[in-house]
Design a protein around this motif. Structure first.
Motif, short mmCIF file in Angstrom:
data_model
loop_
_atom_site.label_atom_id
_atom_site.label_comp_id
_atom_site.label_asym_id
_atom_site.label_seq_id
_atom_site.Cartn_x
_atom_site.Cartn_y
_atom_site.Cartn_z
N ASN A 157 3.53 9.74 -2.37
CA ASN A 157 2.30 10.77 -2.46
C ASN A 157 2.63 12.12 -2.94
OD1 ASN A 157 -0.34 11.94 -2.81
ND2 ASN A 157 -1.24 10.67 -1.21
N ARG A 158 2.60 12.35 -4.32
CA ARG A 158 3.11 13.73 -4.83
C ARG A 158 2.03 14.64 -5.03
NH1 ARG A 158 6.57 9.84 -7.61
NH2 ARG A 158 8.55 10.03 -6.94
N ALA A 159 0.96 14.42 -4.51
CA ALA A 159 -0.16 15.20 -4.69
C ALA A 159 -0.41 15.94 -3.63
CB ALA A 159 -1.66 14.34 -4.72
N PRO B 257 6.19 1.46 -11.45
CA PRO B 257 6.53 0.43 -12.08
C PRO B 257 7.55 -0.38 -11.27
CG PRO B 257 7.08 2.05 -13.52
CD PRO B 257 6.29 2.67 -12.27
N ARG B 258 7.63 -1.59 -11.59
CA ARG B 258 8.69 -2.48 -11.03
C ARG B 258 9.44 -3.27 -12.19
NH1 ARG B 258 8.35 0.84 -7.75
NH2 ARG B 258 8.72 0.68 -5.51
N LEU B 259 10.78 -3.70 -12.41
CA LEU B 259 11.26 -4.39 -12.95
C LEU B 259 10.75 -5.72 -12.38
CD1 LEU B 259 15.04 -2.97 -13.03
CD2 LEU B 259 13.69 -3.31 -15.01
N GLN C 20 0.88 -1.19 0.09
CA GLN C 20 -0.07 0.15 0.05
C GLN C 20 0.85 1.32 0.05
OE1 GLN C 20 -1.78 -2.39 2.31
NE2 GLN C 20 -2.66 -2.89 0.46
N ARG C 21 2.03 1.01 0.20
CA ARG C 21 2.93 2.17 0.31
C ARG C 21 3.22 3.00 -0.92
NH1 ARG C 21 7.68 3.99 -0.90
NH2 ARG C 21 7.44 2.21 -2.14
N HIS C 22 3.16 4.16 -1.19
CA HIS C 22 3.31 4.69 -2.64
C HIS C 22 4.03 6.29 -2.19
CE1 HIS C 22 1.83 1.28 -4.55
NE2 HIS C 22 0.61 1.69 -3.70
N MET D 214 11.39 14.46 -0.60
CA MET D 214 11.81 15.53 -1.51
C MET D 214 13.50 15.89 -1.33
SD MET D 214 8.48 18.01 -0.88
CE MET D 214 8.93 19.05 -2.39
N HIS D 215 14.12 15.61 -2.26
CA HIS D 215 15.53 15.44 -2.05
C HIS D 215 16.59 16.69 -2.66
CE1 HIS D 215 17.92 12.00 -0.52
NE2 HIS D 215 16.76 11.92 0.09
N GLN D 216 15.50 17.65 -3.29
CA GLN D 216 16.02 18.64 -3.74
C GLN D 216 17.24 19.44 -2.92
OE1 GLN D 216 12.77 18.27 -3.59
NE2 GLN D 216 11.69 19.50 -5.20
C1 LIG Z 1 16.78 8.51 -1.32
C2 LIG Z 1 15.71 8.86 -2.22
C3 LIG Z 1 15.69 9.97 -2.76
C4 LIG Z 1 14.34 10.58 -3.49
N1 LIG Z 1 13.99 11.58 -3.94
C5 LIG Z 1 12.96 12.13 -4.43
C6 LIG Z 1 12.82 13.53 -4.79
O1 LIG Z 1 13.59 14.41 -4.65
N2 LIG Z 1 11.49 13.87 -5.07
C7 LIG Z 1 10.62 12.90 -5.26
O2 LIG Z 1 9.42 13.30 -5.86
N3 LIG Z 1 10.49 11.48 -5.06
C8 LIG Z 1 11.76 11.09 -4.45
N4 LIG Z 1 12.08 10.10 -3.94
C9 LIG Z 1 10.92 8.92 -4.27
C10 LIG Z 1 11.16 7.89 -5.40
O3 LIG Z 1 11.16 8.77 -6.46
C11 LIG Z 1 10.01 6.78 -5.19
O4 LIG Z 1 10.40 5.94 -4.06
C12 LIG Z 1 10.22 5.94 -6.28
O5 LIG Z 1 9.75 6.63 -7.56
C13 LIG Z 1 9.42 4.75 -6.33
O6 LIG Z 1 8.05 4.97 -6.33
P1 LIG Z 1 7.42 4.45 -4.88
O7 LIG Z 1 8.17 4.98 -3.67
O8 LIG Z 1 5.87 5.08 -4.99
O9 LIG Z 1 7.37 2.85 -4.85
C14 LIG Z 1 13.20 9.54 -3.40
C15 LIG Z 1 13.64 8.21 -2.79
C16 LIG Z 1 14.58 8.00 -2.32
C17 LIG Z 1 14.68 6.55 -1.54
#
Ligand SMILES: Cc1cc2nc3c(=O)[nH]c(=O)nc-3n(C[C@H](O)[C@H](O)[C@H](O)COP(=O)(O)O)c2cc1C
Length: 350
Positions: free
Chosen positions: A125-127, A340-342, A121-123, A289-291
């Protein structure tokens, strides 16, 4: 699709299926697994797949290691649920930096906590989040308590309106700096999968479904020709400013004692995943959010003025801790979709 079939597997492969559902940088899925069964001894080795790194976004592979830590957390939760006790060795081979963990498995009773059931269920959430629902102090205290056994990791929360505005402005500024950095911007675009064909072909990266665009806008976006990198960047900046930072109920910096230490990065990744699973199980949304940390890494690698390095240091306000990761949290307004996943076979090595 492993999101549906992850529990159908038995034995050590079930653990790998859970691991690959973890959060990871830009959905690059920078991991490889080796399962060894010899004389009744079962072992899983976890490797970094450095071919799938984010280059200028992650010059020191810190994000790769955080993502591998996230995978390790899922793997260990699945071990308990599949009747295995585990013995973990981080960085088991000094001669091979890509060999990040060895997990020895032994038969044991079943342990399947709530966090295990939250795995599919963990995703991210960018909304937008619900701006009328702050996070209670008791909730933050429970999240804080998720870190009981890692003295090298600590969560710093920024919940007041003033703190959120200050961090929000910095994140927007870091996003602008990333977009204006030709190399970093190109390395983000490399993992962008905006068409259906791209998603089917690569089974990785950031897709329209997971970008935070929702409802009719998402439907329209799917019908449009693929965005140019410039359009994608501008959409990212707009969403960051108007949605992500504007609706965050809280920001959190995940800090460690030494952000350059791969083992601390791995353990921080485990904590990040645990926090996200707990949030999921309690109806909360989370968005890494890693900016700012990514810009800080870039500043280090280029030897330029540490604008965001210093900003992170000042936010933490304690020289014993160094910022490694960052996220926002809040109550969701929409359900996040799967990334998606490989297929699991593609991440197994012998
Ligand atoms: C170390 C790390 C850095 C990440 N940086 C960002 C980011 O800057 N912006 C963002 O929207 N998501 C970021 N993510 C989230 C990933 O994009 C996300 O985990 C990946 O696309 C897989 O999607 P899921 O977590 O929904 O399964 C980051 C995740 C990790 C573990």
């Amino acid at each position: 699709m492993v999101w549906d079939s992850w529990r159908a597997e038995r034995g050590p492969l079930a653990l790998v299926c859970a691991a690959i559902l973890a959060a990871n940088p830009d959905n690059s899925q920078p991991w490889l697994f080796r399962i060894t069964e010899r004389g009744g001894q079962v072992c899983i080795d976890l490797f970094a797949d450095l071919r799938r790194n984010l280059k200028a976004i992650d010059p020191y592979q810190r994000n790769v290691h955080i993502g591998l830590g996230c995978a390790l957390e899922n793997l260990l939760l699945a071990a308990g649920a599949n009747s295995y006790a585990t013995d973990i060795t981080l960085a088991p081979d000094a001669a091979d930096v890509t060999h990040v963990a060895r997990i020895d498995l032994a038969p044991a009773g079943v342990v399947a906590p709530d966090l295990y059931w939250a795995i599919p269920q963990r995703h991210m959430n960018r909304a937008g989040y619900d701006t009328n629902r702050p996070l209670g102090e008791d909730m933050l205290a429970e999240i804080q308590a998720l870190n009981q056994d890692d003295p090298d990791a600590r969560l710093f929360w920024f919940t007041t309106a003033g703190d959120r505005r200050c961090i929000g402005d910095l994140i927007v500024e870091a996003t602008e700096a990333t977009i204006h950095d030709t190399e970093q911007a190109a390395d983000i675009v490399r993992w962008s999968r905006m068409s259906w064909q791209d998603v089917q072909q690569h089974k990785d990266g950031i897709t329209l479904d997971t970008s935070g665009v929702t409802g009719p806008t998402l439907a329209v976006a799917k019908m449009l020709p693929t965005f140019t990198p410039e359009q994608s960047n501008q959409a990212w900046l707009k969403n960051t400013r108007e949605t992500h930072v504007a609706t965050a109920a809280t920001f959190c910096i995940l800090a460690v004692r030494d952000k350059s230490a791969p083992v601390q990065q791995l353990r921080a990744g485990r904590l990040l995943q645990r926090v996200h699973l707990w949030s999921t199980a309690h109806g909360l949304a989370l968005h890494v959010m890693h900016q700012m940390p990514d810009r800080a890494g870039r500043e280090e690698s280029l030897g330029i003025e540490p604008r965001f390095g210093h900003a992170l240091r000042d936010l933490i306000g304690n020289p014993a801790w160094q910022a490694l990761s960052m996220f926002r949290m809040g109550y969701p307004t929409v359900e996040a979709l799967r990334s998606p996943r490989l297929p699991v076979e593609q991440v197994l090595i012998s």
